[in-house]
Design a protein around this motif. Structure first.
Motif, PDB file in Angstrom:
ATOM      1  N   GLY A   1      14.945 -37.915 -26.516  1.00 48.74           N
ATOM      2  CA  GLY A   1      16.250 -37.975 -27.172  1.00 48.74           C
ATOM      3  C   GLY A   1      17.124 -36.771 -26.885  1.00 48.74           C
ATOM      4  N   ASP A   2      16.672 -35.882 -25.998  1.00 51.88           N
ATOM      5  CA  ASP A   2      17.465 -34.708 -25.644  1.00 51.88           C
ATOM      6  C   ASP A   2      18.740 -35.131 -24.931  1.00 51.88           C
ATOM      7  OD1 ASP A   2      15.527 -33.031 -26.686  1.00 51.88           O
ATOM      8  OD2 ASP A   2      14.595 -32.622 -24.731  1.00 51.88           O
ATOM      9  N   PRO A   3      19.870 -34.489 -25.250  1.00 54.90           N
ATOM     10  CA  PRO A   3      21.128 -34.847 -24.577  1.00 54.90           C
ATOM     11  C   PRO A   3      21.079 -34.509 -23.094  1.00 54.90           C
ATOM     12  CG  PRO A   3      21.432 -32.928 -25.986  1.00 54.90           C
ATOM     13  CD  PRO A   3      20.040 -33.409 -26.213  1.00 54.90           C
ATOM     14  N   ILE A   4      21.781 -35.298 -22.309  1.00 55.52           N
ATOM     15  CA  ILE A   4      21.893 -35.071 -20.868  1.00 55.52           C
ATOM     16  C   ILE A   4      23.272 -34.492 -20.601  1.00 55.52           C
ATOM     17  CG2 ILE A   4      22.017 -36.198 -18.608  1.00 55.52           C
ATOM     18  CD1 ILE A   4      19.909 -38.170 -19.670  1.00 55.52           C
TER      19      ILE A   4
ATOM     20  N   ALA B   1       9.555 -52.040 -17.090  1.00 53.28           N
ATOM     21  CA  ALA B   1       9.916 -51.486 -15.787  1.00 53.28           C
ATOM     22  C   ALA B   1       9.281 -50.115 -15.627  1.00 53.28           C
ATOM     23  CB  ALA B   1      11.438 -51.373 -15.671  1.00 53.28           C
ATOM     24  N   ALA B   2       9.181 -49.680 -14.396  1.00 55.38           N
ATOM     25  CA  ALA B   2       8.651 -48.348 -14.090  1.00 55.38           C
ATOM     26  C   ALA B   2       9.363 -47.817 -12.855  1.00 55.38           C
ATOM     27  CB  ALA B   2       7.149 -48.400 -13.846  1.00 55.38           C
ATOM     28  N   ALA B   3       9.703 -46.552 -12.901  1.00 57.89           N
ATOM     29  CA  ALA B   3      10.305 -45.887 -11.745  1.00 57.89           C
ATOM     30  C   ALA B   3       9.277 -44.951 -11.122  1.00 57.89           C
ATOM     31  CB  ALA B   3      11.569 -45.137 -12.159  1.00 57.89           C
ATOM     32  N   HIS B   4       8.015 -45.422 -11.114  1.00 55.66           N
ATOM     33  CA  HIS B   4       6.915 -44.673 -10.514  1.00 55.66           C
ATOM     34  C   HIS B   4       5.844 -45.660 -10.068  1.00 55.66           C
ATOM     35  CE1 HIS B   4       5.792 -45.148 -14.758  1.00 55.66           C
ATOM     36  NE2 HIS B   4       4.547 -45.217 -14.308  1.00 55.66           N
TER      37      HIS B   4
ATOM     38  N   ASP C   1      12.008 -42.772 -17.648  1.00 50.06           N
ATOM     39  CA  ASP C   1      10.958 -43.667 -17.163  1.00 50.06           C
ATOM     40  C   ASP C   1       9.810 -43.441 -18.135  1.00 50.06           C
ATOM     41  OD1 ASP C   1       9.128 -45.182 -15.748  1.00 50.06           O
ATOM     42  OD2 ASP C   1       8.925 -43.746 -14.102  1.00 50.06           O
ATOM     43  N   PHE C   2       9.873 -44.101 -19.289  1.00 42.16           N
ATOM     44  CA  PHE C   2       8.988 -43.763 -20.398  1.00 42.16           C
ATOM     45  C   PHE C   2       8.514 -45.025 -21.099  1.00 42.16           C
ATOM     46  CE2 PHE C   2       8.487 -42.463 -24.904  1.00 42.16           C
ATOM     47  CZ  PHE C   2       7.524 -41.481 -24.752  1.00 42.16           C
ATOM     48  N   GLU C   3       7.212 -45.183 -21.198  1.00 41.70           N
ATOM     49  CA  GLU C   3       6.583 -46.284 -21.931  1.00 41.70           C
ATOM     50  C   GLU C   3       7.149 -47.655 -21.563  1.00 41.70           C
ATOM     51  OE1 GLU C   3       6.604 -45.318 -26.127  1.00 41.70           O
ATOM     52  OE2 GLU C   3       4.975 -43.869 -25.844  1.00 41.70           O
ATOM     53  N   GLY C   4       7.254 -47.901 -20.263  1.00 46.37           N
ATOM     54  CA  GLY C   4       7.687 -49.203 -19.785  1.00 46.37           C
ATOM     55  C   GLY C   4       9.178 -49.449 -19.823  1.00 46.37           C
ATOM     56  N   VAL C   5       9.961 -48.403 -20.086  1.00 49.20           N
ATOM     57  CA  VAL C   5      11.423 -48.515 -20.107  1.00 49.20           C
ATOM     58  C   VAL C   5      11.997 -47.560 -19.070  1.00 49.20           C
ATOM     59  CG1 VAL C   5      13.528 -48.226 -21.478  1.00 49.20           C
ATOM     60  CG2 VAL C   5      11.444 -49.103 -22.565  1.00 49.20           C
ATOM     61  N   VAL C   6      12.855 -48.088 -18.201  1.00 44.11           N
ATOM     62  CA  VAL C   6      13.596 -47.254 -17.249  1.00 44.11           C
ATOM     63  C   VAL C   6      15.047 -47.242 -17.708  1.00 44.11           C
ATOM     64  CG1 VAL C   6      14.412 -47.032 -14.874  1.00 44.11           C
ATOM     65  CG2 VAL C   6      12.038 -47.672 -15.316  1.00 44.11           C
TER      66      VAL C   6
END
Length: 110
Positions: free
Chosen positions: A26-29, A44-47, A76-81
């Motif tokens: 949740g850190d701002p970009i 999805a996965a980006a790896h 790319d975290f827990e099946g969400v890209v």
């Protein structure tokens, strides 16, 4: 913007958000713009299977395409890209799916 997908297209959402944040933390970009579109794909996965990223570079890519200023890898975290589109201003957009090869296309008006 085109997102190439290996295998079947995952489920996805595309929506306006007030800011872009990193998936998981949740850190701002730090990508400044006038408007932000968030693309979330799942499952999805980006790896790859070994954990090696399939999306290299970034996380902020300079687009310089008129209204589209940057494209951001938000996670790319827990099946969400997650992918963020940093815009100069809000504008109409359209999402289409294309096959052979599979890809998700997000067209943003200038």
């Amino acid at each position: 913007m085109v997102i190439d997908v290996k295998g079947a297209l995952p489920g996805y959402t595309v929506r306006w958000v007030p800011k872009l944040v990193q998936e998981g933390s949740g850190d701002p970009i730090d990508a400044t713009g006038g408007a932000y579109l968030e693309v979330r794909m799942r499952p999805a996965a980006a790896h790859g299977g070994s954990g090696k990223p399939t999306w290299t570079g970034g996380p902020i890519f300079q687009a310089g395409l008129g209204n589209v200023q940057n494209v951001v890898k938000t996670g790319d975290f827990e099946g969400v890209v997650g992918v963020g589109i940093v815009l100069d201003h809000r504008a109409g957009f359209r999402v289409t799916e294309q096959r052979s090869p599979n890809r998700l296309v997000i067209d943003v008006a200038h």
